[in-house]
Write an enzyme that holds these catalytic residues in place. Structure first.
Site, mmCIF file in Angstrom:
data_model
loop_
_atom_site.group_PDB
_atom_site.id
_atom_site.type_symbol
_atom_site.label_atom_id
_atom_site.label_comp_id
_atom_site.label_asym_id
_atom_site.label_seq_id
_atom_site.Cartn_x
_atom_site.Cartn_y
_atom_site.Cartn_z
ATOM 1 N N MET A 157 -20.578 16.405 21.351
ATOM 2 C CA MET A 157 -20.851 14.973 21.226
ATOM 3 C C MET A 157 -21.991 14.842 20.202
ATOM 4 O O MET A 157 -23.150 14.751 20.572
ATOM 5 C CB MET A 157 -21.243 14.362 22.576
ATOM 6 C CG MET A 157 -20.402 14.836 23.758
ATOM 7 S SD MET A 157 -18.606 14.841 23.478
ATOM 8 C CE MET A 157 -18.184 13.186 23.943
ATOM 9 N N ASP B 257 -11.411 -6.639 -24.551
ATOM 10 C CA ASP B 257 -11.390 -8.064 -24.888
ATOM 11 C C ASP B 257 -11.384 -8.435 -26.383
ATOM 12 O O ASP B 257 -10.836 -9.461 -26.737
ATOM 13 C CB ASP B 257 -12.580 -8.809 -24.249
ATOM 14 C CG ASP B 257 -12.469 -8.842 -22.742
ATOM 15 O OD1 ASP B 257 -11.330 -8.742 -22.244
ATOM 16 O OD2 ASP B 257 -13.500 -8.931 -22.083
ATOM 17 N N VAL C 23 -16.039 4.218 -14.696
ATOM 18 C CA VAL C 23 -17.210 4.025 -15.558
ATOM 19 C C VAL C 23 -18.297 5.015 -15.148
ATOM 20 O O VAL C 23 -18.464 6.083 -15.738
ATOM 21 C CB VAL C 23 -17.758 2.572 -15.479
ATOM 22 C CG1 VAL C 23 -18.953 2.422 -16.421
ATOM 23 C CG2 VAL C 23 -16.689 1.553 -15.831
ATOM 24 N N SER C 24 -19.033 4.659 -14.083
ATOM 25 C CA SER C 24 -20.291 5.381 -13.831
ATOM 26 C C SER C 24 -20.110 6.837 -13.412
ATOM 27 O O SER C 24 -20.961 7.678 -13.734
ATOM 28 C CB SER C 24 -21.134 4.627 -12.807
ATOM 29 O OG SER C 24 -20.397 4.399 -11.661
ATOM 30 N N CYS D 62 -10.644 5.349 25.238
ATOM 31 C CA CYS D 62 -11.505 6.217 24.409
ATOM 32 C C CYS D 62 -11.138 7.690 24.594
ATOM 33 O O CYS D 62 -11.068 8.449 23.624
ATOM 34 C CB CYS D 62 -12.973 6.026 24.777
ATOM 35 S SG CYS D 62 -13.567 4.343 24.515
#
Ligand code: 3NM
Length: 544
Positions: free
Chosen positions: A313, A77, A227-228, A468
């Protein structure tokens, strides 16, 4: 000398942060130096807390580091700071385009942050000027105004952003890979060679997927801005090194894909290759790891066995770290979703993505409640799904259309066959995966190849979990056919739907109750017959 604007490498763009939450008590210049040694290709000095004298002093020290490594330094900026330092350019954030003067505590009316054309006039044609964009309109304007590159974001929700712009009024949207792809397309359509990086929440576990899934056929991201994941890393040099190597290689789930010309290119080749896949499931008995709803656990395990696989499962996400290494595939079925379940799904998804193990998403009842619509969004942001399978209501929800499903039913269809095929193709292209939409006719696409499968039986709609367990069936095909996911999905559809037809025609099947065991038997028979070389059942295939 830093490279000319057109030769800048945007692969790994480090954006700094001077807040203690991210930087800690370390010296910013030392952290940046380490990151640059690790391979960062471009640095933006972003500091919303220091006064002008502090900015200039730090920027000069940073510039000495970047000059030594012949990479550009840009200032966030503050054109006055860039001019004072004589660095390579500036980055203009959208929030700053409209509110340059005085609305932030540390900013005074003499601080110089300008719109792009004014910045260009001051800095000249050789300066690198980038702009943050989060919408197509912002991107088009920045291209027109002569930006060298665009920071496209916000990719994912990020704590860094929350801290940094908490005081700003204009918080940006989370646009994800789908929003980024739209912006890339718009940039390509301007015909200008404007470079792009994605920003927001990108780290070592997301970076490859961001690059892969955001990519539009006409324009790819040039890199990522971070950044982080670098500044807050314990070892910024190592973090940068690892990120750069990830940026330069495809994600594991894409690595196995065949080149387009080797994939089954038409219906004939798809049908020809289907038996080999079913046979391989029988001979390899791959694992189908199901994280599925309470209603279908037993049925899904039986179907996996009948199709030739080995079911587990396992709903505890931590188990996926081990299970993903066993060469199988994962099904995430979000029926009967709970908050804890959702966390477990995200954990498992990450583990499979890292390993390159295929994952099927079944967004059960995705359009039924606000919670499930949210769960769909959370899962799409959490990782990559090789296949998304659902009914019309569910697929529309994943696409982002707001529908009201009645429970897990699809609801009345509102689409013509052509519209269904288009929806499935567009979603697959957006996600860079395979989408299967079930219904009287099933549609399947990988974004390029789209087919309608007209097999199946009305009784499938009269039993619970029929959709499913199709997900479970497809997962087994994917486990043995990672290179052509569309072929795996078609093989799963055909095995399952043709077995259903045969079951429904049996004399002992009187209705839904007797249909379930008959379906399991016929799934088993199709597997057995195919493994024994009898593929007469495949003559029933109706694919177009
Ligand atoms: N700009 P991290 S996101 C500085 O969306 C910044 O324009 C963003 O931090 C935007 O890599 C962001 O730690 C912070 O998530 C990115």
């Amino acid at each position: 000398m830093a490279p000319a604007p057109s030769n800048v490498a945007y692969s790994l763009y480090l954006v700094t942060d001077s807040t203690s939450a991210i930087l800690g008590d370390r010296d910013l210049v030392e952290v940046v130096q380490a990151a640059v040694e690790g391979g960062v290709t471009l640095v933006q000095y972003r500091d919303k807390v220091s006064d002008t004298a502090g900015l200039v002093s730090t920027a000069k020290r940073l510039h000495a580091v970047t000059q030594k490594h012949k990479i550009p330094l840009l200032i966030n900026d503050r054109i006055d700071v860039a001019l004072a330092v004589g660095c390579e350019g500036v980055h203009i954030g959208q929030d700053d385009l409209g509110m340059c003067h005085g609305s932030q505590p540390t900013r005074s009316s003499s601080d110089l942050c300008l719109d792009l054309p004014s910045a260009r006039k001051l800095l000249g044609g050789d300066a690198i000027i980038g702009v943050t964009v989060s919408t197509v309109e912002e991107a088009q304007k920045a291209c027109k105004d002569g930006a060298d590159y665009l920071g496209v974001g916000t990719m994912f929700a990020t704590a860094t952003l929350a801290k940094v712009i908490a005081s700003k009024t204009n918080t940006k949207g989370i646009i994800g890979t789908a929003g980024t792809k739209k912006i890339l397309q718009a940039i390509a359509e301007t015909g200008r060679n404007v470079r792009t990086v994605s920003i927001g929440g990108i780290n070592a576990s997301t970076v490859q997927r961001v690059l892969f899934q955001s990519s539009h056929p006409k324009k790819k991201l040039d890199g990522v801005a971070i950044v982080s994941a670098i500044i807050a890393a314990q070892d910024p040099k190592q973090a940068a090194k690892e990120l750069l190597s990830l940026v330069k290689s495809p994600p594991p789930f894409a690595a196995a894909s065949l080149a387009n010309d080797q994939k089954a290119a038409n219906i004939e080749t798809l049908l020809e290759r289907t038996p080999a896949i079913i046979k391989e499931v029988g001979s390899k008995t791959p694992l189908s790891h199901n994280m599925t709803n309470l209603v279908v656990q037993n049925f899904a395990a039986n179907v996996a066995l009948a199709v030739g696989g080995s079911p587990i499962m396992a709903n505890y996400g931590e188990e996926a770290k081990d299970l993903c290494k066993l060469g199988g595939a994962l099904v995430i079925n979000m029926g009967t979703v709970t908050p804890e379940g959702l966390q477990n799904y995200a954990l498992a998804l990450k583990a499979y993505n890292l390993e390159g193990g295929p994952v099927v998403l079944d967004p059960v009842g995705g359009g039924a409640t606000a919670i499930r619509r949210g769960a769909v969004k959370t899962l799409l942001a959490a990782g990559y799904f090789d296949v998304i399978k659902g009914n019309e209501g569910e697929i529309k929800t994943v696409f982002g259309t707001v529908v009201q499903q009645k429970g897990v039913d699809s609801g009345a269809s509102t689409l013509s066959d052509l519209e269904k095929a288009t929806l499935v193709r567009d979603l697959a292209a957006r996600e860079r995966n395979v989408v299967v939409m079930t219904g009287a006719t099933d549609f399947v696409s990988d974004g390029q190849r789209t087919y309608a499968v007209k097999n199946g039986h009305e009784l499938l709609g009269r039993i619970t979990g029929s959709g499913c367990v199709l997900g479970t069936t497809i997962s087994l095909m994917l486990a043995v056919c990672r290179q052509d996911k569309l072929l795996a999905a078609v093989a799963g559809l055909l095995h399952y739907e043709i077995a259903a037809e045969i079951a429904a025609e049996r004399e002992d099947v009187k209705g839904p109750g007797t249909f379930v065991p008959a379906l399991i038997d016929e799934l088993y028979d199709v597997q057995k017959a195919t493994s024994g070389g009898d593929i007469s059942w495949l003559k029933r295939a109706k694919v177009e």
